[in-house]
Design an enzyme around this catalytic site. Structure first.
Site, PDB file in Angstrom:
ATOM      1  N   GLN A   1      -9.898   0.565 -16.031  1.00 41.64           N
ATOM      2  CA  GLN A   1     -10.460  -0.369 -15.042  1.00 41.64           C
ATOM      3  C   GLN A   1     -11.725   0.227 -14.412  1.00 41.64           C
ATOM      4  O   GLN A   1     -12.741  -0.466 -14.250  1.00 41.64           O
ATOM      5  CB  GLN A   1      -9.415  -0.645 -13.959  1.00 41.64           C
TER       6      GLN A   1
ATOM      7  N   HIS B   1      -3.577   4.266  -2.350  1.00 38.86           N
ATOM      8  CA  HIS B   1      -4.559   3.377  -1.713  1.00 38.86           C
ATOM      9  C   HIS B   1      -5.196   4.065  -0.500  1.00 38.86           C
ATOM     10  O   HIS B   1      -6.405   3.931  -0.252  1.00 38.86           O
ATOM     11  CB  HIS B   1      -3.879   2.098  -1.209  1.00 38.86           C
TER      12      HIS B   1
ATOM     13  N   VAL C   1      -3.246  10.003  -6.908  1.00 41.97           N
ATOM     14  CA  VAL C   1      -2.283  10.587  -5.965  1.00 41.97           C
ATOM     15  C   VAL C   1      -0.892  10.426  -6.581  1.00 41.97           C
ATOM     16  O   VAL C   1      -0.527   9.337  -7.048  1.00 41.97           O
ATOM     17  CB  VAL C   1      -2.355   9.882  -4.598  1.00 41.97           C
TER      18      VAL C   1
ATOM     19  N   LEU D   1       0.815  -1.219   0.000  1.00 41.36           N
ATOM     20  CA  LEU D   1       0.000   0.000   0.000  1.00 41.36           C
ATOM     21  C   LEU D   1       0.850   1.271   0.000  1.00 41.36           C
ATOM     22  O   LEU D   1       1.969   1.294   0.508  1.00 41.36           O
ATOM     23  CB  LEU D   1      -0.918  -0.018   1.227  1.00 41.36           C
ATOM     24  N   HIS D   2       0.272   2.306  -0.586  1.00 47.08           N
ATOM     25  CA  HIS D   2       0.908   3.631  -0.623  1.00 47.08           C
ATOM     26  C   HIS D   2      -0.182   4.686  -0.468  1.00 47.08           C
ATOM     27  O   HIS D   2      -1.370   4.335  -0.290  1.00 47.08           O
ATOM     28  CB  HIS D   2       1.695   3.808  -1.926  1.00 47.08           C
TER      29      HIS D   2
ATOM     30  N   GLY E   1      -9.405   3.785  -7.866  1.00 45.94           N
ATOM     31  CA  GLY E   1      -8.617   4.951  -8.243  1.00 45.94           C
ATOM     32  C   GLY E   1      -8.765   5.289  -9.719  1.00 45.94           C
ATOM     33  O   GLY E   1      -8.865   4.403 -10.566  1.00 45.94           O
TER      34      GLY E   1
ATOM     35  N   SER F   1       2.336   0.569  -6.725  1.00 37.89           N
ATOM     36  CA  SER F   1       3.129  -0.454  -6.029  1.00 37.89           C
ATOM     37  C   SER F   1       4.311  -0.885  -6.887  1.00 37.89           C
ATOM     38  O   SER F   1       5.341  -1.312  -6.380  1.00 37.89           O
ATOM     39  CB  SER F   1       2.252  -1.677  -5.726  1.00 37.89           C
ATOM     40  N   ARG F   2       4.165  -0.773  -8.216  1.00 30.44           N
ATOM     41  CA  ARG F   2       5.228  -1.225  -9.121  1.00 30.44           C
ATOM     42  C   ARG F   2       6.417  -0.264  -9.172  1.00 30.44           C
ATOM     43  O   ARG F   2       7.472  -0.636  -9.690  1.00 30.44           O
ATOM     44  CB  ARG F   2       4.679  -1.394 -10.536  1.00 30.44           C
TER      45      ARG F   2
ATOM     46  N   LYS G   1      -6.412   6.373 -11.283  1.00 32.73           N
ATOM     47  CA  LYS G   1      -5.117   5.940 -11.839  1.00 32.73           C
ATOM     48  C   LYS G   1      -5.326   4.823 -12.857  1.00 32.73           C
ATOM     49  O   LYS G   1      -4.673   4.788 -13.900  1.00 32.73           O
ATOM     50  CB  LYS G   1      -4.244   5.455 -10.680  1.00 32.73           C
TER      51      LYS G   1
END
Ligand code: AMP
Length: 285
Positions: free
Chosen positions: A153, A37, A176, A33-34, A147, A186-187, A149
């Protein structure tokens, strides 16, 4: 904070909460998580009485040769972050718990899942739609948080929820970014240092595209300027640049008269980064 590892535990917890008519918010994640999330969690916390976060690296949304095995994981740190954010429960199943050996039924959006990222990653959105449907059925949330982002999706999820009459409100949360503009992901930790330094070029290129569309230029000019900006970055291999109708994801021609979503997919080494931004053409004077 409760931690549920099985579907039965999750269903029992949902049934217990339903008695009090609490509004339940679900935040589906793949963990590591960051702050991106955590923005979804914060929005859910504002709008709901109970917040459940799922952490599941879903094998069916990864294609052969993609990064399922190397996808970063750190459950202890994730749980600490969720506790600190006041999350009520975490659903933490393993793949055997989620998918019976003889599972054969999937949710497969027919058109939206085959375009754009769906062409780069065949099968990806079918995997996403199937796991998200299963999480909705298990948890029966009032609202679920995703998100912007992952723009396509979000479109895919809104579409199958509408098409299948699933009674969940879908909330989209803005991207964000790191202070240098790189969209949190996460990548990002898998980027080599030189690639990490170059990666904010996605955001810089999107800004060029936005200014171009806002100045009244057509989508092909904006697309060319975006590609030219990306080409200046060390190690960036452009997988796709698409400017589409922000609502339908359909292709556009000429100078648009409605919001345009600019979608980028760029490889640095074996890491595929995606980013997007919406540009709204100025009304003619
Ligand atoms: P993931 O764990 O990558 O599957 O992401 C889980 C959810 O967090 C998805 O709805 C993502 O769109 C969302 N998300 C990931 N990164 C960001 C970000 N930088 N800003 C906002 N939402 C994000």
């Amino acid at each position: 904070m409760d931690i549920h590892r099985t579907k039965d535990e999750m269903r029992a917890a949902r049934a217990a909460a339903a008695g009090g008519e609490a509004r339940l918010g679900l935040v589906p994640t793949m963990g590591f998580l960051h702050a991106g999330h955590m923005a979804l969690v914060a929005r859910a916390r504002e709008q709901c009485d109970r917040v459940v976060v799922s952490i599941f690296v879903n094998p069916t949304q990864f294609g052969p040769g993609e990064d399922f095995d190397s996808y970063p994981r750190d459950i202890d740190r994730d749980l600490d972050m969720l506790r600190a954010a006041g999350v009520d429960a975490v659903f933490l199943p393993d793949a055997a718990e989620i998918y019976p050996d003889d599972a054969e039924t999937v949710v497969e959006p027919t058109r939206l899942s085959r375009i754009l990222i769906g062409r780069l990653r065949p099968g990806h959105f079918g995997g996403v739609a199937t796991i998200v449907t299963k999480l909705f059925n298990l948890m029966q949330p009032d609202a679920a948080y995703f998100g912007q982002k992952d723009y396509q999706q979000l479109c895919v999820i809104r579409r199958f929820v509408r098409d299948l009459d699933i009674p969940v409100r879908i909330e989209g949360v803005p991207i964000v970014r790191e202070t240098d503009g790189l969209a949190m992901s996460s990548r990002n930790v898998r980027l080599e240092p030189a690639h990490r330094q170059a990666a904010p070029v996605l955001h810089a290129a999107l800004e060029v595209g936005r200014e171009t569309i806002e100045a009244g230029e057509g989508v092909s000019v904006a697309g060319q300027l975006i590609r030219a900006r990306l080409a200046q970055a060390e190690g960036a291999e452009v997988a796709s640049v698409d400017l589409r109708d922000a609502e339908t994801l359909q292709p556009l021609r000429g100078a648009p008269d409605r919001p345009v979503v600019m979608l980028l997919a760029v490889r640095f080494g074996d890491v595929l980064l995606i980013d997007n931004m919406i540009a709204t053409p100025k009304e003619p004077e």
